[in-house]
Design a protein around this motif. Sequence first.
Motif, PDB file in Angstrom:
ATOM      1  N   ASP A 102       1.111  -1.344  -0.105  1.00 49.57           N
ATOM      2  CA  ASP A 102       0.064   0.120  -0.022  1.00 49.57           C
ATOM      3  C   ASP A 102       1.011   1.310   0.082  1.00 49.57           C
ATOM      4  O   ASP A 102       0.406   2.063  -0.643  1.00 49.57           O
ATOM      5  CB  ASP A 102      -1.021   0.006   1.223  1.00 49.57           C
ATOM      6  CG  ASP A 102      -2.008  -0.943   0.986  1.00 49.57           C
ATOM      7  OD1 ASP A 102      -2.163  -1.413   0.054  1.00 49.57           O
ATOM      8  OD2 ASP A 102      -2.526  -1.417   2.264  1.00 49.57           O
ATOM      9  N   LEU A 103       1.792   1.243   0.815  1.00 55.84           N
ATOM     10  CA  LEU A 103       2.912   2.437   0.842  1.00 55.84           C
ATOM     11  C   LEU A 103       3.485   2.421  -0.313  1.00 55.84           C
ATOM     12  O   LEU A 103       3.727   3.680  -0.818  1.00 55.84           O
ATOM     13  CB  LEU A 103       3.938   2.145   2.061  1.00 55.84           C
ATOM     14  CG  LEU A 103       3.043   2.379   3.594  1.00 55.84           C
ATOM     15  CD1 LEU A 103       4.115   2.107   4.543  1.00 55.84           C
ATOM     16  CD2 LEU A 103       2.556   3.842   3.520  1.00 55.84           C
ATOM     17  N   ILE A 104       3.991   1.499  -0.963  1.00 50.23           N
ATOM     18  CA  ILE A 104       4.531   1.638  -2.224  1.00 50.23           C
ATOM     19  C   ILE A 104       3.668   2.219  -3.438  1.00 50.23           C
ATOM     20  O   ILE A 104       4.026   3.065  -4.217  1.00 50.23           O
ATOM     21  CB  ILE A 104       5.243   0.154  -2.810  1.00 50.23           C
ATOM     22  CG1 ILE A 104       6.421  -0.256  -1.926  1.00 50.23           C
ATOM     23  CG2 ILE A 104       5.609   0.249  -4.160  1.00 50.23           C
ATOM     24  CD1 ILE A 104       6.651  -1.640  -2.125  1.00 50.23           C
ATOM     25  N   THR A 105       2.494   1.709  -3.288  1.00 47.60           N
ATOM     26  CA  THR A 105       1.637   1.964  -4.390  1.00 47.60           C
ATOM     27  C   THR A 105       1.346   3.620  -4.179  1.00 47.60           C
ATOM     28  O   THR A 105       1.298   4.591  -5.207  1.00 47.60           O
ATOM     29  CB  THR A 105       0.337   1.324  -4.273  1.00 47.60           C
ATOM     30  OG1 THR A 105       0.664  -0.156  -4.511  1.00 47.60           O
ATOM     31  CG2 THR A 105      -0.903   1.752  -5.386  1.00 47.60           C
ATOM     32  N   ALA A 106       1.011   4.149  -2.926  1.00 50.13           N
ATOM     33  CA  ALA A 106       0.596   5.367  -2.722  1.00 50.13           C
ATOM     34  C   ALA A 106       2.023   6.349  -2.890  1.00 50.13           C
ATOM     35  O   ALA A 106       1.718   7.395  -3.570  1.00 50.13           O
ATOM     36  CB  ALA A 106       0.581   5.722  -0.995  1.00 50.13           C
ATOM     37  N   ALA A 107       3.325   5.850  -2.405  1.00 49.70           N
ATOM     38  CA  ALA A 107       4.285   6.819  -2.892  1.00 49.70           C
ATOM     39  C   ALA A 107       4.419   6.960  -4.353  1.00 49.70           C
ATOM     40  O   ALA A 107       5.042   7.911  -4.869  1.00 49.70           O
ATOM     41  CB  ALA A 107       5.489   6.078  -2.211  1.00 49.70           C
ATOM     42  N   ALA A 108       4.445   5.821  -5.124  1.00 50.96           N
ATOM     43  CA  ALA A 108       4.606   5.794  -6.312  1.00 50.96           C
ATOM     44  C   ALA A 108       3.595   6.760  -7.281  1.00 50.96           C
ATOM     45  O   ALA A 108       3.945   7.388  -8.268  1.00 50.96           O
ATOM     46  CB  ALA A 108       4.383   4.263  -7.217  1.00 50.96           C
ATOM     47  N   LYS A 109       2.353   6.717  -6.651  1.00 53.75           N
ATOM     48  CA  LYS A 109       1.391   7.552  -7.271  1.00 53.75           C
ATOM     49  C   LYS A 109       1.592   9.091  -6.945  1.00 53.75           C
ATOM     50  O   LYS A 109       1.534   9.758  -7.862  1.00 53.75           O
ATOM     51  CB  LYS A 109      -0.023   7.184  -6.867  1.00 53.75           C
ATOM     52  CG  LYS A 109      -0.691   5.941  -7.413  1.00 53.75           C
ATOM     53  CD  LYS A 109      -1.952   5.390  -7.017  1.00 53.75           C
ATOM     54  CE  LYS A 109      -2.455   4.357  -7.934  1.00 53.75           C
ATOM     55  NZ  LYS A 109      -3.539   3.585  -7.120  1.00 53.75           N
ATOM     56  N   ALA A 110       2.396   9.175  -5.748  1.00 55.65           N
ATOM     57  CA  ALA A 110       2.829  10.607  -5.720  1.00 55.65           C
ATOM     58  C   ALA A 110       4.042  10.955  -6.265  1.00 55.65           C
ATOM     59  O   ALA A 110       4.516  12.192  -5.979  1.00 55.65           O
ATOM     60  CB  ALA A 110       2.750  10.747  -3.934  1.00 55.65           C
ATOM     61  N   GLY A 111       4.781   9.902  -6.990  1.00 58.60           N
ATOM     62  CA  GLY A 111       5.886  10.456  -7.589  1.00 58.60           C
ATOM     63  C   GLY A 111       7.143  10.491  -6.744  1.00 58.60           C
ATOM     64  O   GLY A 111       8.217  10.922  -7.076  1.00 58.60           O
ATOM     65  N   ARG A 112       7.301   9.783  -5.620  1.00 55.97           N
ATOM     66  CA  ARG A 112       8.313   9.624  -4.620  1.00 55.97           C
ATOM     67  C   ARG A 112       9.122   8.453  -4.802  1.00 55.97           C
ATOM     68  O   ARG A 112       8.549   7.373  -4.666  1.00 55.97           O
ATOM     69  CB  ARG A 112       7.865   9.606  -3.152  1.00 55.97           C
ATOM     70  CG  ARG A 112       6.811  10.724  -2.981  1.00 55.97           C
ATOM     71  CD  ARG A 112       7.577  12.091  -3.052  1.00 55.97           C
ATOM     72  NE  ARG A 112       6.400  13.345  -2.778  1.00 55.97           N
ATOM     73  CZ  ARG A 112       6.347  14.335  -3.532  1.00 55.97           C
ATOM     74  NH1 ARG A 112       6.914  14.590  -4.434  1.00 55.97           N
ATOM     75  NH2 ARG A 112       5.302  15.249  -3.274  1.00 55.97           N
TER      76      ARG A 112
ATOM     77  N   ARG B 113       2.612  -4.605  -8.679  1.00 57.79           N
ATOM     78  CA  ARG B 113       3.356  -4.501  -9.857  1.00 57.79           C
ATOM     79  C   ARG B 113       2.472  -3.734 -10.956  1.00 57.79           C
ATOM     80  O   ARG B 113       2.936  -2.981 -11.681  1.00 57.79           O
ATOM     81  CB  ARG B 113       4.056  -5.740 -10.359  1.00 57.79           C
ATOM     82  CG  ARG B 113       4.940  -5.528 -11.411  1.00 57.79           C
ATOM     83  CD  ARG B 113       5.677  -6.713 -11.795  1.00 57.79           C
ATOM     84  NE  ARG B 113       5.107  -7.876 -12.143  1.00 57.79           N
ATOM     85  CZ  ARG B 113       5.304  -8.818 -13.060  1.00 57.79           C
ATOM     86  NH1 ARG B 113       6.862  -8.815 -13.740  1.00 57.79           N
ATOM     87  NH2 ARG B 113       4.579  -9.852 -13.369  1.00 57.79           N
ATOM     88  N   ARG B 114       1.336  -4.068 -11.336  1.00 53.07           N
ATOM     89  CA  ARG B 114       0.666  -3.635 -12.115  1.00 53.07           C
ATOM     90  C   ARG B 114      -0.027  -2.125 -12.104  1.00 53.07           C
ATOM     91  O   ARG B 114       0.272  -1.579 -12.827  1.00 53.07           O
ATOM     92  CB  ARG B 114      -0.747  -4.633 -12.303  1.00 53.07           C
ATOM     93  CG  ARG B 114      -0.594  -5.778 -12.892  1.00 53.07           C
ATOM     94  CD  ARG B 114      -1.941  -6.479 -13.327  1.00 53.07           C
ATOM     95  NE  ARG B 114      -2.679  -6.936 -12.056  1.00 53.07           N
ATOM     96  CZ  ARG B 114      -2.685  -7.932 -11.223  1.00 53.07           C
ATOM     97  NH1 ARG B 114      -1.579  -9.003 -11.687  1.00 53.07           N
ATOM     98  NH2 ARG B 114      -3.118  -8.004 -10.430  1.00 53.07           N
ATOM     99  N   GLU B 115      -0.210  -1.988 -10.943  1.00 53.97           N
ATOM    100  CA  GLU B 115      -0.532  -0.503 -10.325  1.00 53.97           C
ATOM    101  C   GLU B 115       0.716   0.578 -10.601  1.00 53.97           C
ATOM    102  O   GLU B 115       0.151   1.867 -10.890  1.00 53.97           O
ATOM    103  CB  GLU B 115      -1.060  -0.480  -8.755  1.00 53.97           C
ATOM    104  CG  GLU B 115      -2.415  -1.205  -8.862  1.00 53.97           C
ATOM    105  CD  GLU B 115      -3.062  -0.907  -7.386  1.00 53.97           C
ATOM    106  OE1 GLU B 115      -2.748   0.068  -6.878  1.00 53.97           O
ATOM    107  OE2 GLU B 115      -3.684  -1.986  -6.834  1.00 53.97           O
ATOM    108  N   ILE B 116       1.692  -0.031 -10.169  1.00 52.16           N
ATOM    109  CA  ILE B 116       2.769   1.149 -10.517  1.00 52.16           C
ATOM    110  C   ILE B 116       3.501   0.899 -11.753  1.00 52.16           C
ATOM    111  O   ILE B 116       4.536   1.694 -12.136  1.00 52.16           O
ATOM    112  CB  ILE B 116       3.734   0.980  -9.148  1.00 52.16           C
ATOM    113  CG1 ILE B 116       4.819  -0.481  -9.357  1.00 52.16           C
ATOM    114  CG2 ILE B 116       3.195   1.116  -8.031  1.00 52.16           C
ATOM    115  CD1 ILE B 116       5.744  -0.553  -8.490  1.00 52.16           C
ATOM    116  N   ALA B 117       3.192   0.007 -12.573  1.00 48.24           N
ATOM    117  CA  ALA B 117       3.667  -0.281 -13.786  1.00 48.24           C
ATOM    118  C   ALA B 117       4.282   1.073 -14.437  1.00 48.24           C
ATOM    119  O   ALA B 117       5.389   1.214 -15.100  1.00 48.24           O
ATOM    120  CB  ALA B 117       3.018  -1.376 -14.663  1.00 48.24           C
TER     121      ALA B 117
END
Lengths: 331, 331, 331, 331
Positions: free
Chosen positions: D75-85, D104-108
């Motif tokens: 969840d944190l990876i996904t959130a951070a990735a969406k925030a571009g961090r 993996r799919r979500e941050i692809a």
Amino acid sequence: MLRFALFGAGRIGAMHAANIAANPRAALHSVYDVHRPAAEKVAAAHGATVAPSVAAALADVDAVLIASSTDTHVDLITAAAKAGRPILCEKPIHLDIQRVEQCRREIAGLNVPVQIGFNRRYDPSHRAVRDAVHRGEVGPLELLVITSRDPSLAPMEYMKVSGGIYPDMTIHDFDLARFILGEELVEVYATGSIRVEPALAQLNDVDTAMVVMKAASGALVHINNSRRAVYGYDQRVEAFGAKGMVQSDNRRATTVRRSTAERTDARDPLLHFFIERYAQAYVDELNDFIDAVEQKRAPAVGFEDGRRALILADAAWESTRSGRAVQVRYD
Amino acid sequence: MLRFALFGAGRIGAMHAANIAANPRAALHSVYDVHRPAAEKVAAAHGATVAPSVAAALADVDAVLIASSTDTHVDLITAAAKAGRPILCEKPIHLDIQRVEQCRREIAGLNVPVQIGFNRRYDPSHRAVRDAVHRGEVGPLELLVITSRDPSLAPMEYMKVSGGIYPDMTIHDFDLARFILGEELVEVYATGSIRVEPALAQLNDVDTAMVVMKAASGALVHINNSRRAVYGYDQRVEAFGAKGMVQSDNRRATTVRRSTAERTDARDPLLHFFIERYAQAYVDELNDFIDAVEQKRAPAVGFEDGRRALILADAAWESTRSGRAVQVRYD
Amino acid sequence: MLRFALFGAGRIGAMHAANIAANPRAALHSVYDVHRPAAEKVAAAHGATVAPSVAAALADVDAVLIASSTDTHVDLITAAAKAGRPILCEKPIHLDIQRVEQCRREIAGLNVPVQIGFNRRYDPSHRAVRDAVHRGEVGPLELLVITSRDPSLAPMEYMKVSGGIYPDMTIHDFDLARFILGEELVEVYATGSIRVEPALAQLNDVDTAMVVMKAASGALVHINNSRRAVYGYDQRVEAFGAKGMVQSDNRRATTVRRSTAERTDARDPLLHFFIERYAQAYVDELNDFIDAVEQKRAPAVGFEDGRRALILADAAWESTRSGRAVQVRYD
Amino acid sequence: MLRFALFGAGRIGAMHAANIAANPRAALHSVYDVHRPAAEKVAAAHGATVAPSVAAALADVDAVLIASSTDTHVDLITAAAKAGRPILCEKPIHLDIQRVEQCRREIAGLNVPVQIGFNRRYDPSHRAVRDAVHRGEVGPLELLVITSRDPSLAPMEYMKVSGGIYPDMTIHDFDLARFILGEELVEVYATGSIRVEPALAQLNDVDTAMVVMKAASGALVHINNSRRAVYGYDQRVEAFGAKGMVQSDNRRATTVRRSTAERTDARDPLLHFFIERYAQAYVDELNDFIDAVEQKRAPAVGFEDGRRALILADAAWESTRSGRAVQVRYD
């Protein structure tokens, strides 16, 4: 003074001949080899006679040492046992477990001491590991790791009749594991690769292998083998348990360490092969056999040990071919 | 938070600056160096100011660290002591024992803590040897062997003002011997050769030396020095006594060992020089100094330790020149 | 087949007897000892005769091995040389250099091979250090450090006639230094303490000693000795030069390492004493002597080597008493 | 200067916080932990703020370090990735491979750097083994043996949510094997026992395990694990091939060796656990992450590495339960 008949006058037979000759409690009486000139050479070196036949060799000695090719072992064991001669026989008993079982039945009632030549049990360092384990120094044993790598592959002619890596090479490690554990192995997984000699593919053999075994207690055992270690004969044991770890390391010709601008503390290559590394072990093995005969006790490494190591080798091949851990039964 | 003035912004000064800056209990307030660009560089790296003069540097700090050239040490110690600033000063105090005695008299009543930078006392391994000796682990100490070899000779310009091998290099070993022994050395024999740099002959210096000393108890101490060990900075201590032996060994960048057909277990070269080998020791030395200041106790390595090590270095030169063992007096 | 007369049937004589008996190129013909029961015991163990006198012993053999007490060596050497028998004689030749010089003159023209039993030259590890040095592997030799510590003091009765630590114990190290250096030592400093056995004070002896020597080239040599190392017979050599370092380390009964919660990698104590540590060296020494006799060449370790080691031992006593480095002359 | 938000303020989070604070290219901006007092303590130690929520933490930083409990990672990876961090996340990504695939799919498509905290890749000694292998120093790799033993079992509360030995502990070894091999593992056999903590039986977990794997080339890999090594955190790697062997060994607090009448060369216990042993690795890991962010390159240890290690861990459980070698697919 125990007078020996030696069967087999090859490299390892010649070494045993020298050990017998140098032992104050033993004498090399006769040598038999199907290749008579080999027998003559070894006999001459130690003032022994050349036996014209197996029967003749067995007729007039106190004990026999069998160092001939593997396929002759069970017949010689049977013949010597029937002649009532105590037997020290190189490993393995035979490559075919059926022949081993048959031999077992044939010699069952004869009450003749049979010792199998698992030399590593007599290496002072491996033995010290075993003694530490049996004294409880490492606590209940949990992991046993055996590293066992030959310096180089034997000639292909030998490989063809070797039975493959498990009964030929790993068999020593199977026995050493049993010796150190002091309990039976109940499960074997093994896998291998050809990394040294592609021609082994035709023999369905491998030259690089890893084994994982489980003992009745749950202790786990790992063996790794290679047929070619360029830095010498690599023979190490590591026993790990609840109270710590005991390891046996390799031996080198000297204790010298060299330091230069490139590297520090560089040591000699390892002793080349079993003749060098286990020189003392072969001497001690012979002494223990003579002790057993003189004291009329069972040899410390018996026929049953040879049989069980072969059962493990067979299980390793079965596992390598099936990709499954194999449950081992010894009855 | 102890605010430091740093005197000397050369290689070792820069290292001390970084250690002060990284220490949560210390801050680098100002840097002074006769070569102002050096001071500016070090000050800039850690957000410190450049002090325009020694007096200015002393005016507004809690402590001083002296890492300037040896000939400035006594003047700076005296000035800092008069200003009431606790002092951590690199070794040696001075090359001339008369200047050291004079400095001692001048700061005698001032009651300012002075710590001398004998870094090796803080090396975890050498310190463990000393702790083992002081705990009685080796029994009464009988033999102490110190191996101390630099990786390479310093530039000739430095060698000319170094005071020669004993006060420049061996002085660390003299101090380490006193630290481990816990008693005074009463007799010094030293001899040396030129084996590395023939030009040292013009300086009446040597680059290869051996020392034998006797302590009050009769314990014997050996030091061997070379100005050039191609395999790295070689720093070992061996303490031997009635109950056994404790040894400290060198450090390497990794724990890797390499085995090939030519050699086995070859390890990395030793860490290059004192900056690498004694990195942790310099950090611990600084912490111990800060502890002493904060706890208002005498530093563990005092002015007197610096003075006695220099007396031993002088005795070593006297012995080398006379060929006689020299009796040492410290009063 | 070289038939030996053995003089001296004590502990070291018995060991030599066994080595002769086991050597395929040698035979133990007779044993002589002033204490006849000792001679009888050793002779019986190897089927040799007891010689009724020195003359009888010399009458009918090919070579002699002298392992009797030190004070008998020169007389036996002289007698054997006059009888034309090649001689392998335990160190030292004699404690009194005058007697050595006299013996040298007496046997000068006789052209009989005399080998002195400096066993350490035949230790595979020390020998590898020497070979590395002579091959130039460490570059010009700069520092040589010899650690040589006995496991325990000999009985006081022996100590009284031993000549003291330098001719009795350090003499091996003097010879080893000469062997490795390949050049002569020109200066000797030595000092000692009594740290093990206070009663040695009455003998003007010491039990703990340090030596520093200088070779003609300027190479420096350090030896440290103790009469009591509780962890075993400590025998190490470290040769350091412009290109690096070569070290020989001790041997242990096994290669085992033990790790527990308190400590890791703990190894066996060192082999107990010279009989164990130098077992192989004694065998090789005998072989080299037989080679020399068979090849009619001078022994590798000659009378002159024994004489020079004693000159160094005398210089060490002189230095210990004077507190000065002593210049050594061999003419 | 990279400003970090830290998620998770437990033991390992606190260590990362200190490393960030000490890094001249990084700053600890904020700390988030579901247990707010923990966040407060770590934040206070380094002058950082406490983030009131994940969203707040992500709002105003340059990068994130995720050291919270495993179940929060995706969840944190996904959130951070969406925030571009850019993300540095402790292993494992998640215990459930389905959640990993979903992440993996979500941050692809987001093109945000994600580095997984496989610290051992940064250990200087293990890294040197890998470099030697990749340089061809040991020739084609044939055997890789990884010894990996914790000093003690974690509390049962942690064990319950750990996923068991393979994804929790062995996962590091799976990744290290892939790192050193430079090729993929295609087959996994694993077996385990309960030898340390009987209560693990209720979790269907084991505390003692052995793994054998095969790489695409045929190279064989062995891992052995124990949850309790009384002599310290045991972390060794041995890479063997056609041209020799390279091994990395453990580290100790000092280089001291102790010899007494009972044993010689005894060394310190191993460094206690990962915080001590891999202290430098954690620093280097952080630096490499900062390099990747600054240089806008992919991190050296990516999301895919975390995913593949988990696939191997799952295969190990499957093998342990089925008694079969499991073929591994990564697509």
